[in-house]
Design an enzyme around this catalytic site. Structure first.
Site: not given
Ligand code: AMP
Length: 289
Positions: A32, A37, A150-152, A189
């Site tokens: 998604a 990303h 850094q978001k997480d 989300r």
């Molecule tokens: P996820 O698909 O949500 O598990 O995220 C995959 C990677 O993308 C993780 O390292 C997240 O921290 C990063 N990520 C998610 N949202 C953002 C964002 N808004 N800006 C930068 N990196 C992000």
């Protein structure tokens, strides 16, 4: 872009790349995809010869089965976005590939304090699920560099700890949070938010900005109370609003000797749980000095 579904196949391909002396940068995701990303993929591209992304919605990191079921899936668009960004390889494993012995997985990582605070406390088992999947992905890909957001924020500290525990050589690069024009941190989300919820979700960013702007003038307990009011005004229901040491995540009510701190928020908009954070440099003398 090459797409691999089997760990044996991607390993064979990456072996040929390593033999040519090419470096690898890896961006694990749950799909998604959004521009946040893609910013990680672009940073990986700038820093390594071969850029690899993975898409896998990891069941073991969801403490809420409904959240797992409703997690958005947009695979065709994801593939298009990755190709457009110049990603070289997509790893797309199935559950049986990463968890051949089935679920649940009985595997413990000693994360210490990190699993007792913030998302560790509010999402029991979540970070163990993250470690389970990231350890498998690192084992398969063996990247030179791992790009995470850094978001997480807490997840970044957990993954640093995991890399230490596993004693792997992968370098971790933390990339800045990509935001919508109104400040909302991009998140998969966000797709689940109704239009009015989407507008109100900016309350999280506004709260963080409020904390940042007032960090030197207000008592932090009062600051957190005011930030909470901003959330509530935007129909957000907080799990936590905290100010913490940026290195250790020790929760703080007043500055000690930190050079920088981080404000962290987790809040529900309806059924959707959102998180965000802001690093705040401290360039004033602590109280009492
Ligand atoms: P996820 O698909 O949500 O598990 O995220 C995959 C990677 O993308 C993780 O390292 C997240 O921290 C990063 N990520 C998610 N949202 C953002 C964002 N808004 N800006 C930068 N990196 C992000």
């Amino acid at each position: 872009m090459f797409i691999f579904k089997k760990s044996g196949d991607i390993r064979e391909y990456l072996k040929t790349q390593a033999e040519q002396g090419l470096s690898t940068g890896f961006v694990p995701t749950m799909g998604a995809l959004h521009e946040g990303h893609i910013s990680l993929v672009k940073t990986a591209k700038d820093n390594s010869d071969v850029t690899i992304a993975s898409i896998f919605v990891n069941p073991t990191q969801f403490n809420d089965p409904k959240d797992f079921k409703l997690y958005p899936k947009t695979l065709e668009k994801d593939i298009y976005m990755l190709e457009k960004a110049g990603c070289d390889v997509l790893y797309l494993p199935g559950v049986e590939e990463l968890y051949p012995n089935g679920l649940p997985v009985n595997e413990h990582y000693n994360l210490g304090y990190l699993e007792t605070v913030l998302d560790g406390k509010f999402r029991p088992g979540h970070f163990h699920g993250v470690c389970q999947v990231v350890s498998r992905l690192l084992h398969t890909i063996e990247p030179n560099q791992l790009f995470i957001g850094q978001k997480d924020y807490q997840q970044c500290l957990v993954i640093r700890k995991l890399v230490d525990l596993l004693n792997v050589k992968t370098e971790i690069i933390v990339c800045p949070t990509f935001r919508e024009a109104d400040g909302l941190a991009m998140s998969s989300r966000n797709m689940r938010l109704a239009p009015e919820q989407r507008i109100n979700a900016t309350g999280i960013y506004k709260s963080l900005i409020y904390i940042k702007d007032n960090i030197t003038t207000a008592l932090w307990q009062e600051l957190k109370k005011a930030a909470n009011e901003i959330l509530v005004k935007h129909n957000l229901v907080p799990d936590y609003i905290e100010i913490a040491d940026a290195d250790t995540l020790e929760l703080l009510n007043a500055p000690q000797n930190q050079k920088q701190i981080v404000a962290l928020i987790a809040a529900f908009m309806g059924e959707v749980r959102l998180i965000d954070n802001m690093i705040i440099p401290l360039n004033f003398a602590p109280y009492g000095n």
